[in-house]
Scaffold this motif. Structure first.
Motif, PDB file in Angstrom:
ATOM      1  N   LYS A   1       5.787   4.414   3.446  1.00 41.70           N
ATOM      2  CA  LYS A   1       4.873   5.549   3.556  1.00 41.70           C
ATOM      3  C   LYS A   1       5.650   6.797   3.978  1.00 41.70           C
ATOM      4  CE  LYS A   1       1.031   2.568   5.007  1.00 41.70           C
ATOM      5  NZ  LYS A   1       0.099   2.223   6.118  1.00 41.70           N
TER       6      LYS A   1
ATOM      7  N   ASP B   1       2.206  10.336   7.131  1.00 41.52           N
ATOM      8  CA  ASP B   1       1.038   9.487   6.868  1.00 41.52           C
ATOM      9  C   ASP B   1       0.374   9.109   8.200  1.00 41.52           C
ATOM     10  OD1 ASP B   1      -0.620   7.125   6.349  1.00 41.52           O
ATOM     11  OD2 ASP B   1       0.361   7.038   4.401  1.00 41.52           O
ATOM     12  N   PRO B   2      -0.923   9.392   8.356  1.00 37.25           N
ATOM     13  CA  PRO B   2      -1.593   9.119   9.633  1.00 37.25           C
ATOM     14  C   PRO B   2      -1.730   7.635   9.955  1.00 37.25           C
ATOM     15  CG  PRO B   2      -3.190   9.802   7.973  1.00 37.25           C
ATOM     16  CD  PRO B   2      -1.833  10.029   7.379  1.00 37.25           C
ATOM     17  N   THR B   3      -1.496   6.758   8.976  1.00 39.24           N
ATOM     18  CA  THR B   3      -1.626   5.322   9.230  1.00 39.24           C
ATOM     19  C   THR B   3      -0.324   4.681   9.704  1.00 39.24           C
ATOM     20  OG1 THR B   3      -1.088   4.655   6.954  1.00 39.24           O
ATOM     21  CG2 THR B   3      -3.391   5.208   7.432  1.00 39.24           C
TER      22      THR B   3
ATOM     23  N   PRO C   1       2.501   3.132  11.918  1.00 41.36           N
ATOM     24  CA  PRO C   1       2.442   2.506  13.245  1.00 41.36           C
ATOM     25  C   PRO C   1       3.444   3.157  14.198  1.00 41.36           C
ATOM     26  CG  PRO C   1       3.760   1.167  11.782  1.00 41.36           C
ATOM     27  CD  PRO C   1       3.224   2.291  10.939  1.00 41.36           C
TER      28      PRO C   1
ATOM     29  N   THR D   1       7.873   6.556  15.108  1.00 35.94           N
ATOM     30  CA  THR D   1       7.294   5.582  14.180  1.00 35.94           C
ATOM     31  C   THR D   1       8.069   4.277  14.200  1.00 35.94           C
ATOM     32  OG1 THR D   1       6.481   7.319  12.703  1.00 35.94           O
ATOM     33  CG2 THR D   1       6.792   5.140  11.742  1.00 35.94           C
TER      34      THR D   1
ATOM     35  N   GLU E   1       3.226  -2.276   8.547  1.00 31.99           N
ATOM     36  CA  GLU E   1       2.223  -1.216   8.348  1.00 31.99           C
ATOM     37  C   GLU E   1       2.850   0.120   7.960  1.00 31.99           C
ATOM     38  OE1 GLU E   1       0.716  -4.484  10.699  1.00 31.99           O
ATOM     39  OE2 GLU E   1       2.428  -3.135  11.057  1.00 31.99           O
ATOM     40  N   SER E   2       4.191   0.225   8.050  1.00 28.34           N
ATOM     41  CA  SER E   2       4.866   1.455   7.633  1.00 28.34           C
ATOM     42  C   SER E   2       5.133   1.472   6.131  1.00 28.34           C
ATOM     43  CB  SER E   2       6.195   1.616   8.380  1.00 28.34           C
ATOM     44  OG  SER E   2       7.122   0.609   7.993  1.00 28.34           O
TER      45      SER E   2
ATOM     46  N   ASN F   1       3.731   0.549   2.001  1.00 26.00           N
ATOM     47  CA  ASN F   1       2.543   0.531   1.148  1.00 26.00           C
ATOM     48  C   ASN F   1       2.545  -0.734   0.277  1.00 26.00           C
ATOM     49  OD1 ASN F   1       0.422   1.008  -0.634  1.00 26.00           O
ATOM     50  ND2 ASN F   1       0.803   3.205  -0.715  1.00 26.00           N
TER      51      ASN F   1
END
Length: 223
Positions: A46, A50-52, A54, A62, A68-69, A71
């Motif tokens: 990502k 990106d706000p998602t 981790p 980050t 979760e980093s 896609n």
């Protein structure tokens, strides 16, 4: 191609070998030795805004080593497109900038088999299996100290991040390496060294119809 169409691609004769392992374990060099087309899964990170993304447990930035980093949906879509159509456009990711900087075309040129390699490849093993696209799933493992040395030299040479960041990350990854391999194995990847990995890839390459004949049972994809 949306998710509703994915299940029709299992009739394709093209299959994927997933190659994972801790950062610095030698995935890219091994992939190059096979001569197979390679999908670089690390290009599906990502973007840094990106706000998602981790956060590290300390909150200081980050956690780029957390799945979760990455896609996973976009990576699976690329695997599906390659198996169904033999070509697809993929992102070009600049790790130093923490952003995708463009797109490139990956064409299998008629090859019935390709490698998809990256530190998060195990995260999509179950989904590729359920779609009927998986030929094998491998996790490279070795001595944590050796992996750490290779990783640091590579990351320093490529200027991926600042030196203090690389030192902190390297120490943490070396301590976590056995757990990383255990997780990737639990997700369905066979843990092995370089020579065994090359032998398994050669076996599948010589018989493209050999799908998962030697792979361990894979965990079903999450709903």
């Amino acid at each position: 191609m949306d998710a509703g169409e994915w299940f029709s691609v299992s009739s394709s004769r093209i299959r994927v070998i997933l190659l994972t392992g801790p950062s610095g374990s030698g995935k890219s060099s091994l992939a190059a030795r096979t001569g197979l087309p390679v999908l670089q899964l690390d290009d599906f990170y990502k973007d840094g805004d990106d706000p998602t993304l981790p956060a590290l447990p300390s909150g200081a930035g980050t956690d780029w080593d957390a799945p979760e980093s990455w896609n996973a949906d976009a990576a699976v879509a690329a695997v599906v497109a390659l198996c169904a159509e033999g070509a697809t456009d993929t992102p070009v990711y600049d790790l130093s900038a923490s952003a995708a900087t463009g797109r490139t075309r990956l064409d299998l040129d008629g090859a019935p088999l390709f490698l998809a390699e990256g530190i998060f490849a195990a995260e999509i093993a179950g989904r590729c299996r359920d779609l009927g696209l998986l030929a094998d799933a491998l996790c490279l493992r070795g001595r944590p100290s050796t992996t750490a040395r290779r990783r640091f030299v590579r990351d320093l040479r490529e200027g991926r991040k600042s030196v203090p960041f690389l030192i902190r990350r390297g120490w943490n990854l070396m301590r976590a390496e056995r757990g990383i391999v255990a997780r990737q194995t639990a997700l369905g990847c066979h843990p092995c060294g370089r020579d065994e990995a090359l032998a398994r890839i050669a076996a599948v390459t010589s018989d493209p119809g050999l799908v998962e004949s030697a792979a361990q049972p894979l965990v079903p994809a999450q709903a």
